[in-house]
Write a protein that holds these residues in place. Structure first.
Motif, PDB file in Angstrom:
ATOM      1  N   ILE A   1      14.160  25.861   8.028  1.00  0.00           N
ATOM      2  CA  ILE A   1      14.088  27.324   7.929  1.00  0.00           C
ATOM      3  C   ILE A   1      14.714  27.794   6.619  1.00  0.00           C
TER       4      ILE A   1
ATOM      5  N   LEU B   1       8.072  36.440   8.640  1.00  0.00           N
ATOM      6  CA  LEU B   1       9.063  35.868   9.561  1.00  0.00           C
ATOM      7  C   LEU B   1       9.130  36.683  10.847  1.00  0.00           C
TER       8      LEU B   1
ATOM      9  N   LEU C   1      16.103  32.705  25.083  1.00  0.00           N
ATOM     10  CA  LEU C   1      14.779  32.881  24.482  1.00  0.00           C
ATOM     11  C   LEU C   1      13.751  31.875  24.994  1.00  0.00           C
TER      12      LEU C   1
ATOM     13  N   ALA D   1       8.340  34.725  14.450  1.00  0.00           N
ATOM     14  CA  ALA D   1       9.403  34.459  15.436  1.00  0.00           C
ATOM     15  C   ALA D   1       8.907  34.493  16.880  1.00  0.00           C
TER      16      ALA D   1
ATOM     17  N   CYS E   1      15.322  23.038  17.549  1.00  0.00           N
ATOM     18  CA  CYS E   1      14.415  22.350  16.618  1.00  0.00           C
ATOM     19  C   CYS E   1      14.714  22.685  15.163  1.00  0.00           C
TER      20      CYS E   1
ATOM     21  N   HIS F   1       2.577  24.950   8.933  1.00  0.00           N
ATOM     22  CA  HIS F   1       1.869  23.968   8.104  1.00  0.00           C
ATOM     23  C   HIS F   1       0.443  24.425   7.796  1.00  0.00           C
TER      24      HIS F   1
ATOM     25  N   PRO G   1       6.933  30.748  18.620  1.00  0.00           N
ATOM     26  CA  PRO G   1       7.564  29.673  19.404  1.00  0.00           C
ATOM     27  C   PRO G   1       8.010  30.137  20.784  1.00  0.00           C
ATOM     28  N   MET G   2       8.429  31.410  20.897  1.00  0.00           N
ATOM     29  CA  MET G   2       8.871  31.886  22.221  1.00  0.00           C
ATOM     30  C   MET G   2       7.710  31.848  23.206  1.00  0.00           C
TER      31      MET G   2
ATOM     32  N   ARG H   1      -0.382  23.330   4.072  1.00  0.00           N
ATOM     33  CA  ARG H   1       0.327  24.100   3.044  1.00  0.00           C
ATOM     34  C   ARG H   1       1.220  23.192   2.201  1.00  0.00           C
TER      35      ARG H   1
HETATM   36  C1  HEC Z   1      10.432  23.035  20.323  1.00  0.00           C
HETATM   37  C2  HEC Z   1      10.732  23.053  18.893  1.00  0.00           C
HETATM   38  C3  HEC Z   1      10.798  24.383  18.204  1.00  0.00           C
HETATM   39  C4  HEC Z   1      11.452  25.519  18.618  1.00  0.00           C
HETATM   40  C5  HEC Z   1      12.258  25.741  19.871  1.00  0.00           C
HETATM   41  C6  HEC Z   1      11.278  26.484  17.559  1.00  0.00           C
HETATM   42  N1  HEC Z   1      10.552  25.933  16.540  1.00  0.00           N
HETATM   43 FE1  HEC Z   1      10.146  26.815  14.782  1.00  0.00          FE
HETATM   44  N2  HEC Z   1       8.889  25.307  14.323  1.00  0.00           N
HETATM   45  C7  HEC Z   1       8.683  24.169  15.074  1.00  0.00           C
HETATM   46  C8  HEC Z   1       7.554  23.438  14.562  1.00  0.00           C
HETATM   47  C9  HEC Z   1       7.021  22.122  15.091  1.00  0.00           C
HETATM   48  C10 HEC Z   1       7.054  24.188  13.483  1.00  0.00           C
HETATM   49  C11 HEC Z   1       5.800  23.869  12.658  1.00  0.00           C
HETATM   50  C12 HEC Z   1       4.586  24.256  13.512  1.00  0.00           C
HETATM   51  C13 HEC Z   1       3.272  24.304  12.787  1.00  0.00           C
HETATM   52  O1  HEC Z   1       3.257  24.322  11.569  1.00  0.00           O
HETATM   53  O2  HEC Z   1       2.222  24.356  13.456  1.00  0.00           O
HETATM   54  C14 HEC Z   1       7.929  25.356  13.339  1.00  0.00           C
HETATM   55  C15 HEC Z   1       7.826  26.307  12.341  1.00  0.00           C
HETATM   56  C16 HEC Z   1       8.707  27.356  12.172  1.00  0.00           C
HETATM   57  C17 HEC Z   1       8.734  28.239  11.026  1.00  0.00           C
HETATM   58  C18 HEC Z   1       7.854  28.152   9.802  1.00  0.00           C
HETATM   59  C19 HEC Z   1       8.560  27.472   8.666  1.00  0.00           C
HETATM   60  C20 HEC Z   1       7.649  27.228   7.509  1.00  0.00           C
HETATM   61  O3  HEC Z   1       8.121  26.733   6.483  1.00  0.00           O
HETATM   62  O4  HEC Z   1       6.449  27.519   7.586  1.00  0.00           O
HETATM   63  C21 HEC Z   1       9.724  29.160  11.243  1.00  0.00           C
HETATM   64  C22 HEC Z   1      10.162  30.281  10.323  1.00  0.00           C
HETATM   65  C23 HEC Z   1      10.281  28.864  12.541  1.00  0.00           C
HETATM   66  N3  HEC Z   1       9.661  27.747  13.065  1.00  0.00           N
HETATM   67  C24 HEC Z   1      11.245  29.629  13.170  1.00  0.00           C
HETATM   68  C25 HEC Z   1      11.570  29.474  14.519  1.00  0.00           C
HETATM   69  C26 HEC Z   1      12.268  30.473  15.299  1.00  0.00           C
HETATM   70  C27 HEC Z   1      12.758  31.810  14.772  1.00  0.00           C
HETATM   71  C28 HEC Z   1      12.406  29.967  16.554  1.00  0.00           C
HETATM   72  C29 HEC Z   1      13.003  30.630  17.758  1.00  0.00           C
HETATM   73  C30 HEC Z   1      12.434  31.896  18.155  1.00  0.00           C
HETATM   74  C31 HEC Z   1      11.787  28.636  16.530  1.00  0.00           C
HETATM   75  N4  HEC Z   1      11.277  28.393  15.291  1.00  0.00           N
HETATM   76  C32 HEC Z   1      11.767  27.772  17.605  1.00  0.00           C
HETATM   77  C33 HEC Z   1       9.446  23.792  16.158  1.00  0.00           C
HETATM   78  C34 HEC Z   1      10.213  24.667  16.905  1.00  0.00           C
END
Ligand code: HEC
Ligand code: HEC
Length: 352
Positions: free
Chosen positions: A95, A113, A55, A117, A66, A106, A120-121, A278
């Protein structure tokens, strides 16, 4: 009276997801969208995709990089990990229980969801993947073709179905049966005496339940508490690049000179949302340090100190609490002991 009326209105419209202002509730049922029903096969498929490094653009990162099960589905860092040569700018939230959030991130920029998803990709500083390419990568794996056929009825593998499976997996990550749930269901001796006093402070003198209420201990709102900037933001030019990039794609006019995190303002462009974030859920809080959108506080004691002092400079959301040292400790013990769900065994998937 006004509060009661607002509480009633909110209660009618969003019960059981949001709850009634100030009132704590035991963990409820997970809301499942009609368009993406849960099946065991879909959850299993989503779990594989969640741990699959295909991914990410360079194949080094999965969602679990993460959101690591060993770190309560966060990464334990102030500012989250990043795609090589870049830096992230915010703390990685857990998560667990994300299924209950009305707004994700945030700043609340994603509403489901499924929608979340793909962010981040595509993100240049997270997984930096080309979604057309990713679809072909997943389509080229026979086991995935077979599993998508079982789950969705035909072998078509699309980004939307990938997101749906991941979302289904995330909806299986729920932490119920914390000591707080037992107390709220009537077990008066569920908490230790100190944690019980901390609970009373949480709903009373500490005013925590003004914003942290319902079953997820959050109000689905955004508040500008004026948490101080993480000094890393000032020091690291890579973070400046990330901040400006996010502001630019959010159509923020002066993105080039932006030196701080504008929070919810980036989404609404409403002055009252400047630096508002939030209200996070407090469930599993013992395992998700460091705290706040930028990970500025390493411990719950520091967070409590922040609230006790009435929040950050010139904020209007909070007032000083005048908690005694003993009360602060009791509150900390409640947060540490009361909000962690029963442990379930976790097994890593075998990535095809
Ligand atoms: C490189 C680190 C990183 C990767 C890889 C990553 N995330 Fe995250 N994720 C974060 C960060 C940092 C935030 C908060 C970002 C923001 O609020 O702007 C976040 C937020 C989220 C949230 C929101 C949670 C909430 O309480 O609001 C979800 C759900 C989530 N990620 C799912 C995923 C999924 C599914 C993947 C893979 C497709 C993924 N993340 C890959 C760093 C990552
Ligand atoms: C006015 C609403 C409000 C009140 C009252 C409030 N909080 Fe919060 N709380 C928030 C918001 C908003 C954040 C996120 C701030 C950020 O990320 O910058 C937060 C963050 C937190 C965090 C960090 C969570 C994480 O995952 O990083 C903890 C712990 C916390 N609050 C505990 C408390 C306690 C304990 C009290 C009472 C003493 C309290 N809060 C009172 C709105 C509130």
């Amino acid at each position: 009276m006004k509060r009661i009326v607002i509480g009633l209105i909110l209660g009618i419209f969003c019960f059981p997801v949001c709850g009634v202002t100030g009132q704590l509730e035991p963990m409820g049922d997970v809301p499942i969208p009609k368009g993406n029903l849960q099946t065991t096969e879909k959850v299993e498929l989503g779990k594989k995709l969640f741990f699959d490094r295909r991914l990410s653009g360079d194949g080094t990162m999965s969602c679990a990089t993460c959101h690591d099960p060993k770190q309560s589905y966060s990464d334990g860092l102030e500012i989250s990990l990043n795609y090589p040569t870049t830096r992230n700018w915010r703390n990685s939230p857990t998560i667990i229980n994300a299924a209950f959030q009305l707004y994700l991130f945030h700043d609340g920029r994603a509403a489901s969801l499924e929608e979340q998803a793909l962010f981040p990709m595509m993100s240049a500083f997270e997984m930096n993947q080309n979604l057309d390419f990713m679809e072909e990568e997943i389509r080229s794996v026979p086991e995935y073709v077979e599993e998508f056929t079982t789950v969705f009825g035909d072998p078509d593998i699309t980004r939307d179905r990938i997101a749906m499976a991941i979302a289904a997996f995330e909806r299986s990550l729920i932490s119920g049966d914390a000591l707080l749930d037992r107390l709220l269901r009537g077990d008066e001796s569920a908490l230790s005496p100190e944690a019980r006093q901390g609970y009373e402070i949480f709903i009373g003198k500490g005013k925590c339940a003004d914003c942290h209420y319902g079953s997820k201990l959050a109000d689905d709102r955004f508040h500008a508490l004026q948490v101080e900037e993480n000094p890393e933001h000032l020091k690291d030019p890579r973070i400046a690049a990330t901040r400006r990039f996010v502001a630019k794609v959010s159509h923020f006019e002066n993105y080039r000179t932006l030196a701080e995190d504008p929070g919810r303002f980036l989404i609404t462009k409403d002055a009252k949302d400047w630096k508002a974030f939030r209200t996070p859920s407090l469930r599993e809080i013992a395992g998700t340090a460091p705290y706040m959108h930028n990970g500025i506080y390493a411990t719950l004691a520091e967070v409590i100190e922040f609230f006790n002092a009435g929040g950050g400079k010139s904020n209007t959301a909070l007032k000083p609490l005048q908690l005694t040292a003993a009360e602060k400790k009791q509150l900390e013990i409640f947060l540490e002991e009361g909000l962690t769900g029963a442990t379930t065994t976790f097994s890593y998937p075998k990535i095809p």
